[in-house]
Write a protein that holds these residues in place. Structure first.
Motif, PDB file in Angstrom:
ATOM      1  N   ILE A  29      37.703  46.543  49.512  1.00 47.39           N
ATOM      2  CA  ILE A  29      37.951  45.141  49.819  1.00 47.39           C
ATOM      3  C   ILE A  29      37.612  44.238  48.638  1.00 47.39           C
ATOM      4  O   ILE A  29      38.260  43.196  48.430  1.00 47.39           O
ATOM      5  N   ASP A  30      36.616  44.605  47.824  1.00 42.99           N
ATOM      6  CA  ASP A  30      36.289  43.788  46.655  1.00 42.99           C
ATOM      7  C   ASP A  30      37.485  43.701  45.718  1.00 42.99           C
ATOM      8  O   ASP A  30      37.840  42.617  45.240  1.00 42.99           O
ATOM      9  N   ALA A  31      38.112  44.840  45.449  1.00 43.11           N
ATOM     10  CA  ALA A  31      39.265  44.849  44.539  1.00 43.11           C
ATOM     11  C   ALA A  31      40.448  44.106  45.141  1.00 43.11           C
ATOM     12  O   ALA A  31      41.109  43.301  44.464  1.00 43.11           O
ATOM     13  N   LEU A  32      40.715  44.353  46.428  1.00 42.31           N
ATOM     14  CA  LEU A  32      41.835  43.691  47.077  1.00 42.31           C
ATOM     15  C   LEU A  32      41.602  42.188  47.163  1.00 42.31           C
ATOM     16  O   LEU A  32      42.506  41.378  46.892  1.00 42.31           O
ATOM     17  N   VAL A  51      42.996  42.727  56.782  1.00 50.00           N
ATOM     18  CA  VAL A  51      42.885  43.414  58.067  1.00 50.00           C
ATOM     19  C   VAL A  51      43.742  44.682  58.081  1.00 50.00           C
ATOM     20  O   VAL A  51      43.321  45.722  58.602  1.00 50.00           O
ATOM     21  N   THR A  52      44.926  44.629  57.499  1.00 53.85           N
ATOM     22  CA  THR A  52      45.771  45.822  57.427  1.00 53.85           C
ATOM     23  C   THR A  52      45.093  46.921  56.620  1.00 53.85           C
ATOM     24  O   THR A  52      45.103  48.094  57.020  1.00 53.85           O
ATOM     25  N   ALA A  53      44.485  46.558  55.490  1.00 54.59           N
ATOM     26  CA  ALA A  53      43.795  47.552  54.661  1.00 54.59           C
ATOM     27  C   ALA A  53      42.612  48.167  55.405  1.00 54.59           C
ATOM     28  O   ALA A  53      42.364  49.382  55.297  1.00 54.59           O
ATOM     29  N   LEU A  54      41.881  47.368  56.164  1.00 54.28           N
ATOM     30  CA  LEU A  54      40.741  47.881  56.924  1.00 54.28           C
ATOM     31  C   LEU A  54      41.201  48.859  58.004  1.00 54.28           C
ATOM     32  O   LEU A  54      40.594  49.919  58.205  1.00 54.28           O
ATOM     33  N   ALA A 307      36.138  38.210  53.695  1.00 53.38           N
ATOM     34  CA  ALA A 307      37.341  38.473  52.906  1.00 53.38           C
ATOM     35  C   ALA A 307      38.602  38.116  53.684  1.00 53.38           C
ATOM     36  O   ALA A 307      39.623  37.729  53.103  1.00 53.38           O
ATOM     37  N   ALA A 308      38.519  38.250  55.022  1.00 50.32           N
ATOM     38  CA  ALA A 308      39.670  37.938  55.876  1.00 50.32           C
ATOM     39  C   ALA A 308      39.783  36.456  56.196  1.00 50.32           C
ATOM     40  O   ALA A 308      40.719  36.046  56.879  1.00 50.32           O
TER      41      ALA A 308
END
Length: 369
Positions: A29-32, A51-54, A307-308
């Motif tokens: 998530i840091d990179a995204l 949210v999709t990545a999680l 992040a979201a």
């Protein structure tokens, strides 16, 4: 985890112990988040991407573990709860099963599922016994932070959704009732998008199992006609009620479910109207709960929620100069975490004697902050 190992040593034969299984495979998530910031992504697009990545990371990282758990007898394993806010699986299992899980190549850590508790309100240091002369005017704390000046500029929290994680909120309270987000036409037939109860699945209308959550929501946005008690009286609110529910063990797992819900209340990564702008938390953990200073249990949940698109705030605690509660003791940078202390508006706005405060050594290099 050493504390879980201690619980396992104490457990009777066949006793199931609550644990949290942290998978090795996690979304970066840091990179995204950094890329989304560089791209100047909108809040809506950021929410969808995060949210999709999680979800993708949890589906991939948990697959083999969950299939294996399904083969185990129910007398050894119960209450299996996968999470996507971070790739973690909650479980009640016997010590021998937890030992096997900890040896798996796809598992990073197996930790104890601890209790948590609210930060109970404390009376002000120098508040007058009779404040009847203040009724109708702004509360002293609001004046101290300059809220009336901002209201005069036209900013009252309009078009903002606030939230808290606490004991719940009395949805019919006159200072809050008209601005529960569940009354918005967008929520027609879906009140569970605006109130979350992880215990009874009673999401039809907000309630408070005590009074603390209503108290804190009042500080955030309360304001009946002629009563100026909340910072953002023009905001709408949503709430989750996992903290200090009477007769039910309080666990970290309940807070994880709530952070997960705040990150995507309607369960649709493609929408963002339901996602709160802020999330306030007046609870925390101390060493007596089994948590050492700088415990990282909640860090990934907070970071992924933020992040979201949700700003997460914590109270520092009411333990005076004995130190900050976890996770409010975290100070990795200027933003993680933001812990709010209490001041005394009747005494020059100095830090109130009961309020927790720094310094903390929960920094990136262990230095004092």
């Amino acid at each position: 985890d050493a504390n879980l190992a201690e619980q396992m040593d104490r457990a009777a034969t066949g006793e199931r112990i609550g644990a949290l299984i942290y998978l090795n495979h996690q979304a970066d998530i840091d990179a995204l988040g950094g890329q989304l910031t560089a791209d100047r992504a909108t809040r809506h697009d950021r929410h969808t991407a995060i949210v999709t990545a999680l979800h993708d990371a949890a589906n991939f990282g948990q697959h083999d573990l969950l299939e294996w758990i399904d083969t185990l007898p129910t007398k050894k394993v119960q209450h299996v709860q996968p999470y996507w806010i971070s790739s973690i699986v909650g479980i009640d299992a016997t010590a021998d099963v937890l030992e096997l899980i900890a040896q798996r190549d796809d598992v990073a850590l197996v930790a104890f599922d601890y209790p948590i508790e609210l930060t109970a309100p404390v009376g002000g240091d120098g508040a007058p016994d009779d404040n009847s002369t203040l009724l109708g005017g702004p509360e002293q704390g609001l004046t101290a932070i300059g809220a009336p000046d901002v209201w005069a500029m036209g900013y009252t929290g309009q078009n903002v959704v606030v939230s808290n994680m606490d004991t719940g909120v009395h949805g019919s309270h006159e200072a809050l009732a008209s601005r529960w987000r569940g009354l918005n036409p967008l929520y027609s037939g879906n009140p569970h998008w605006a109130f979350y109860d992880p215990y009874t699945n009673n999401h039809n209308f907000p309630f408070d199992s005590g009074s603390h959550g209503t108290h804190t929501m009042g500080t955030i946005c309360g304001g009946a006609p002629g009563d100026q008690i909340g910072v953002a009286p023009g905001a709408e609110w949503i709430a989750a009620c996992p903290i200090d529910r009477s007769g039910i063990a309080q666990t970290v797992a309940d807070a994880i479910l709530s952070f997960q819900w705040f990150t995507d209340p309607d369960g649709n990564p493609l929408t963002s109207f339901d996602v709160p702008n802020t999330n306030s938390n007046s609870w925390g953990l101390v060493t007596a709960h089994g948590y050492p200073e700088c415990d990282q249990t909640f860090w990934s949940f907070i970071d992924n929620c933020e992040a979201a698109g949700v700003i997460v705030l914590f109270s520092a605690g009411n333990e005076g100069s004995s130190g900050l509660r976890r996770p409010g003791d975290r100070a990795l940078d200027d933003f993680r975490n933001m812990a709010v202390a209490a001041t005394d508006p009747y005494n020059g706005n100095n830090i109130a004697s009961f309020s927790s405060r720094g310094p903390t050594n929960c920094t990136s290099n262990g230095s004092s902050a």
